[in-house]
Enzyme design. Sequence first.
Site, mmCIF file in Angstrom:
data_model
loop_
_atom_site.group_PDB
_atom_site.id
_atom_site.type_symbol
_atom_site.label_atom_id
_atom_site.label_comp_id
_atom_site.label_asym_id
_atom_site.label_seq_id
_atom_site.Cartn_x
_atom_site.Cartn_y
_atom_site.Cartn_z
ATOM 1 C CE LYS A 43 -3.327 -0.980 -0.422
ATOM 2 N NZ LYS A 43 -3.780 -1.366 -1.971
ATOM 3 N N GLY A 45 2.304 2.477 -2.863
ATOM 4 C CA GLY A 45 2.370 2.885 -4.410
ATOM 5 C C GLY A 45 3.132 1.973 -5.268
ATOM 6 C CG ASN A 47 -0.544 -2.198 -7.915
ATOM 7 O OD1 ASN A 47 -0.384 -3.371 -8.682
ATOM 8 N ND2 ASN A 47 -0.675 -2.567 -6.659
ATOM 9 C CG HIS A 98 4.475 -6.429 -1.166
ATOM 10 N ND1 HIS A 98 4.523 -5.105 -1.564
ATOM 11 C CD2 HIS A 98 3.245 -7.080 -1.744
ATOM 12 C CE1 HIS A 98 3.462 -4.926 -2.233
ATOM 13 N NE2 HIS A 98 2.621 -6.037 -2.304
ATOM 14 N NE ARG A 120 0.201 6.570 0.375
ATOM 15 C CZ ARG A 120 -1.022 6.110 0.037
ATOM 16 N NH1 ARG A 120 -1.203 4.774 -0.135
ATOM 17 N NH2 ARG A 120 -2.135 7.061 -0.377
ATOM 18 C CB SER A 128 -3.868 2.744 1.813
ATOM 19 O OG SER A 128 -4.017 2.241 0.417
ATOM 20 C CB SER A 217 1.750 6.317 -14.825
ATOM 21 O OG SER A 217 2.377 7.681 -14.781
ATOM 22 C CG MET A 222 -2.409 3.642 -13.547
ATOM 23 S SD MET A 222 -1.269 3.892 -11.813
ATOM 24 C CE MET A 222 -1.577 2.332 -11.370
ATOM 25 N NE ARG A 246 -8.282 4.157 0.309
ATOM 26 C CZ ARG A 246 -8.156 5.408 0.947
ATOM 27 N NH1 ARG A 246 -9.544 5.680 1.517
ATOM 28 N NH2 ARG A 246 -7.225 5.983 1.400
ATOM 29 C CE LYS A 247 -11.032 9.519 0.580
ATOM 30 N NZ LYS A 247 -10.775 10.084 2.039
ATOM 31 N N GLY A 248 -5.806 7.963 -3.888
ATOM 32 C CA GLY A 248 -4.699 8.333 -4.537
ATOM 33 C C GLY A 248 -4.030 9.809 -3.989
#
Length: 284
Positions: A43, A45, A47, A98, A120, A128, A217, A222, A246-248
């Site tokens: 979660k 970033g 992707n 991960h 992050r 997230s 991107s 996306m 979701r929100k980004g």
Amino acid sequence: SDDTFWYEGTPFPRAHYSPELLRKVQEEFVLKDEDVVTVTFPKSGTNWLIEILCLIRSKGDTKWVQSVPTWERSPWIETKPGFASANKKEGPRLLSSHLPIHLFPKSFFSSKAKVIYVIRNPKDVIVSSYFFWNSINWIEKPKSVEQYLEWFLEGKVPYGSWFDHVRAWMSMRERENFLMLSYEELKHDTERTVEKICQFLGKKVEPEELSLVLKNSSFEVMRENKMSNFSLLDECYLVHKNPLMRKGITGDWKNYFTVAQAEAFDELFQEKMADLPRELFPWE
Ligand code: A3P
């Protein structure tokens, strides 16, 4: 709980991981000098970076990212299908992981393979993750952000303690084949950060290509791309409940943490990370 096993101090969901495979990845997976690996605590970033790397490779063209799912363009080496697909891939590979550094393929440490590690703001990671794990049907769901926060602080979440993960990977930061980025700089200075990535990869990108990479991107593009938004993972991930995109944004934690929770978190962060330079963590 029963859906989790521990491997060398780190919890993994049973449904998609096994101790045998984790050992194999660590001992036998061969990273090659030309490989580029996206590594993150979930979660953070992941992707987004994968999409950027794919688009840099295709010079901004969308054919690849719109016809092949993320996990095939950049397989997750520690999952069963990802491990198999990574081993079959030809040429300079994009890979994802991960894994905490102590479980990462040993071959990395004597190779020139490049790792890009994204961090992050952990408070945003918590929010997230809360939504993400709530849409997954093979793991115990957190009942509230508060409950997830507790699990997170105890390191009882997939891939273990965020603090240990980040600290250990950060120890690589002086290496030539290691680049550390933050979700925050990607968000607030996307163009400059993509240029930094290109430089790290030794790739020259023309200005028109760069603007295509940025456009394709973006969160909005996306979110609509079914090869990137996890909508193909229907059986195990309920995208309609909580979309991957979701929100980004940065700072969404402010909508979920109480003042007391935020203060307690900051205090603990300070305690655990005090010896590291503050500028490594580019968020408030
Ligand atoms: P939110 O849940 O805060 O919206 P990962 O890929 O590591 O699972 O991380 C997912 C997070 O990255 C989600 O955060 C998602 O919205 C965000 N994200 C994905 N693509 C993005 C993009 N192009 N721009 C900004 N944020 C993005």
